[in-house]
Design a protein around this motif. Sequence first.
Motif, PDB file in Angstrom:
ATOM      1  N   VAL A   1      13.966 -20.032  34.263  1.00 41.45           N
ATOM      2  CA  VAL A   1      12.873 -19.896  35.192  1.00 41.45           C
ATOM      3  C   VAL A   1      13.112 -18.263  36.093  1.00 41.45           C
ATOM      4  O   VAL A   1      12.034 -17.600  36.086  1.00 41.45           O
ATOM      5  N   ARG A   2      14.556 -17.989  36.197  1.00 45.80           N
ATOM      6  CA  ARG A   2      14.697 -16.668  36.852  1.00 45.80           C
ATOM      7  C   ARG A   2      14.261 -15.563  35.857  1.00 45.80           C
ATOM      8  O   ARG A   2      13.599 -14.577  36.314  1.00 45.80           O
ATOM      9  N   THR A   3      14.702 -15.613  34.695  1.00 50.65           N
ATOM     10  CA  THR A   3      14.411 -14.667  33.681  1.00 50.65           C
ATOM     11  C   THR A   3      12.918 -14.434  33.491  1.00 50.65           C
ATOM     12  O   THR A   3      12.337 -13.238  33.478  1.00 50.65           O
ATOM     13  N   HIS A   4      12.049 -15.451  33.706  1.00 51.46           N
ATOM     14  CA  HIS A   4      10.781 -15.480  33.269  1.00 51.46           C
ATOM     15  C   HIS A   4      10.150 -14.495  34.518  1.00 51.46           C
ATOM     16  O   HIS A   4       9.181 -13.640  34.373  1.00 51.46           O
ATOM     17  N   GLU A   5      10.327 -14.958  35.813  1.00 54.56           N
ATOM     18  CA  GLU A   5       9.734 -14.518  37.039  1.00 54.56           C
ATOM     19  C   GLU A   5      10.365 -13.027  37.349  1.00 54.56           C
ATOM     20  O   GLU A   5       9.642 -12.141  37.661  1.00 54.56           O
TER      21      GLU A   5
ATOM     22  N   ALA B   1       2.446  -7.028  32.613  1.00 52.23           N
ATOM     23  CA  ALA B   1       3.190  -8.015  33.633  1.00 52.23           C
ATOM     24  C   ALA B   1       2.989  -9.388  33.309  1.00 52.23           C
ATOM     25  O   ALA B   1       4.016  -9.854  33.298  1.00 52.23           O
ATOM     26  N   ALA B   2       1.841  -9.689  33.247  1.00 58.10           N
ATOM     27  CA  ALA B   2       1.545 -11.081  33.003  1.00 58.10           C
ATOM     28  C   ALA B   2       2.205 -11.634  31.706  1.00 58.10           C
ATOM     29  O   ALA B   2       2.466 -12.805  31.801  1.00 58.10           O
ATOM     30  N   LEU B   3       2.040 -10.867  30.542  1.00 58.29           N
ATOM     31  CA  LEU B   3       2.258 -11.134  29.105  1.00 58.29           C
ATOM     32  C   LEU B   3       3.861 -10.808  28.966  1.00 58.29           C
ATOM     33  O   LEU B   3       4.289 -10.829  27.927  1.00 58.29           O
ATOM     34  N   ALA B   4       4.589 -10.450  30.068  1.00 61.94           N
ATOM     35  CA  ALA B   4       5.950  -9.720  29.878  1.00 61.94           C
ATOM     36  C   ALA B   4       6.840 -10.723  29.676  1.00 61.94           C
ATOM     37  O   ALA B   4       7.734 -10.655  28.598  1.00 61.94           O
ATOM     38  N   PRO B   5       6.961 -12.176  29.804  1.00 59.32           N
ATOM     39  CA  PRO B   5       7.973 -13.334  29.462  1.00 59.32           C
ATOM     40  C   PRO B   5       7.864 -13.546  27.949  1.00 59.32           C
ATOM     41  O   PRO B   5       6.776 -13.371  27.271  1.00 59.32           O
TER      42      PRO B   5
ATOM     43  N   PRO C   1       4.801 -16.868  27.842  1.00 53.40           N
ATOM     44  CA  PRO C   1       3.909 -16.836  28.789  1.00 53.40           C
ATOM     45  C   PRO C   1       3.121 -18.162  29.012  1.00 53.40           C
ATOM     46  O   PRO C   1       2.883 -18.916  28.235  1.00 53.40           O
ATOM     47  N   SER C   2       3.064 -18.489  30.344  1.00 53.93           N
ATOM     48  CA  SER C   2       2.555 -19.809  30.620  1.00 53.93           C
ATOM     49  C   SER C   2       0.956 -19.734  30.673  1.00 53.93           C
ATOM     50  O   SER C   2       0.285 -18.550  30.534  1.00 53.93           O
ATOM     51  N   ALA C   3       0.383 -20.886  30.821  1.00 50.54           N
ATOM     52  CA  ALA C   3      -1.207 -20.767  30.849  1.00 50.54           C
ATOM     53  C   ALA C   3      -1.681 -19.913  32.244  1.00 50.54           C
ATOM     54  O   ALA C   3      -2.740 -19.292  32.262  1.00 50.54           O
ATOM     55  N   GLN C   4      -1.095 -20.225  33.284  1.00 49.55           N
ATOM     56  CA  GLN C   4      -1.387 -19.160  34.431  1.00 49.55           C
ATOM     57  C   GLN C   4      -1.261 -17.620  34.056  1.00 49.55           C
ATOM     58  O   GLN C   4      -2.039 -16.843  34.457  1.00 49.55           O
ATOM     59  N   ASP C   5      -0.197 -17.381  33.320  1.00 48.05           N
ATOM     60  CA  ASP C   5      -0.056 -15.961  33.206  1.00 48.05           C
ATOM     61  C   ASP C   5      -1.206 -15.621  32.243  1.00 48.05           C
ATOM     62  O   ASP C   5      -1.585 -14.388  32.256  1.00 48.05           O
ATOM     63  N   ARG C   6      -1.592 -16.305  31.087  1.00 51.60           N
ATOM     64  CA  ARG C   6      -2.456 -15.978  30.229  1.00 51.60           C
ATOM     65  C   ARG C   6      -4.074 -15.749  31.221  1.00 51.60           C
ATOM     66  O   ARG C   6      -4.826 -15.123  30.658  1.00 51.60           O
TER      67      ARG C   6
ATOM     68  N   GLY D   1      11.198 -24.177  39.203  1.00 56.26           N
ATOM     69  CA  GLY D   1       9.860 -23.482  38.858  1.00 56.26           C
ATOM     70  C   GLY D   1       9.770 -22.206  39.994  1.00 56.26           C
ATOM     71  O   GLY D   1      10.527 -22.028  40.733  1.00 56.26           O
ATOM     72  N   GLY D   2       8.828 -21.400  39.531  1.00 61.34           N
ATOM     73  CA  GLY D   2       8.836 -20.039  40.239  1.00 61.34           C
ATOM     74  C   GLY D   2       7.517 -19.475  40.027  1.00 61.34           C
ATOM     75  O   GLY D   2       6.862 -19.882  39.279  1.00 61.34           O
ATOM     76  N   GLU D   3       7.026 -18.517  41.049  1.00 59.56           N
ATOM     77  CA  GLU D   3       5.865 -17.603  40.882  1.00 59.56           C
ATOM     78  C   GLU D   3       6.176 -16.260  41.284  1.00 59.56           C
ATOM     79  O   GLU D   3       7.120 -16.014  42.359  1.00 59.56           O
ATOM     80  N   VAL D   4       5.142 -15.591  41.090  1.00 65.48           N
ATOM     81  CA  VAL D   4       5.284 -14.056  41.436  1.00 65.48           C
ATOM     82  C   VAL D   4       3.682 -13.534  41.520  1.00 65.48           C
ATOM     83  O   VAL D   4       3.006 -13.810  40.679  1.00 65.48           O
TER      84      VAL D   4
END
Length: 257
Positions: A102-106, A163-167, A170-175, A136-139
């Motif tokens: 989670v931390r790496t993703h955000e 930024a949205a596709l950086a992880p 990517p999650s559904a929210q990121d896409r 869980g997390g969000e930016v």
Amino acid sequence: MQIGGATPYPASAATLLPARSLAASISSDVSPDITRAAQAPVTAAQPADDEQSASSREEADKPVDSPASSDKARNTDDQRGVQQQRLEQLEVASLASRDQEVRTHEQAHAAIGGSYAGSPSYTYERGPDGKRYATGGEVGIDTGPVSNDPEATLRKMEVVIRAALAPAEPSAQDRQVAAQAQAQMAEARAELAQQQRTEAQAASEKRAQGSEDDEASADNDKSAASGPQDQSPSPSLDLYKQLSGLQEPMPVVDLVA
């Protein structure tokens, strides 16, 4: 007169119990059969004996505590404790792995988003070891267009998409955020194309107006240059006057030596 059979019916030896003494209430002249009937054996105590036998058998069937059985019970408890400890260790390992993911993703969102992204926020879960793990997390990220500047909007949306596709996953929210940024880019491109067409048309009109002005100025210059050449000089009377006032020529003398 005798009532009953001549032969008495003795009871079985296994079921006979001492009879109650009724000699005080029976006279001596009563028939022996009647006396025997009055002195019937009492069998009510037999069920009590059966219950006592059943209780004795149950007590005999109960296991007797021994050192071996106590050791077995302790071993069972130890095994349950070890199993519970392993389950807790697995849960802690799973929570720790999720926390790192989670931390790496955000942080990837925040690092690429730069000034358009906010700081990560997390939701936590407490593990069996008492520690808190991020599950869980969000930016937050700004996906709004730049007012009256389609080129700046295009540059901004490119950053938002990265930024949205950086992880890595990517999650559904990121896409969804990336799709919104792409829609903003399409609108910015259309606005920029319209702006470029307007500017090109204005420049073309300006060039056409400039050409017309240049042509008019050239015509004026040409007219001014050709005007004095077409006018013929008026005749001058002074020349005639000068010619009429000339004297007659003097005679030439030849000298002979």
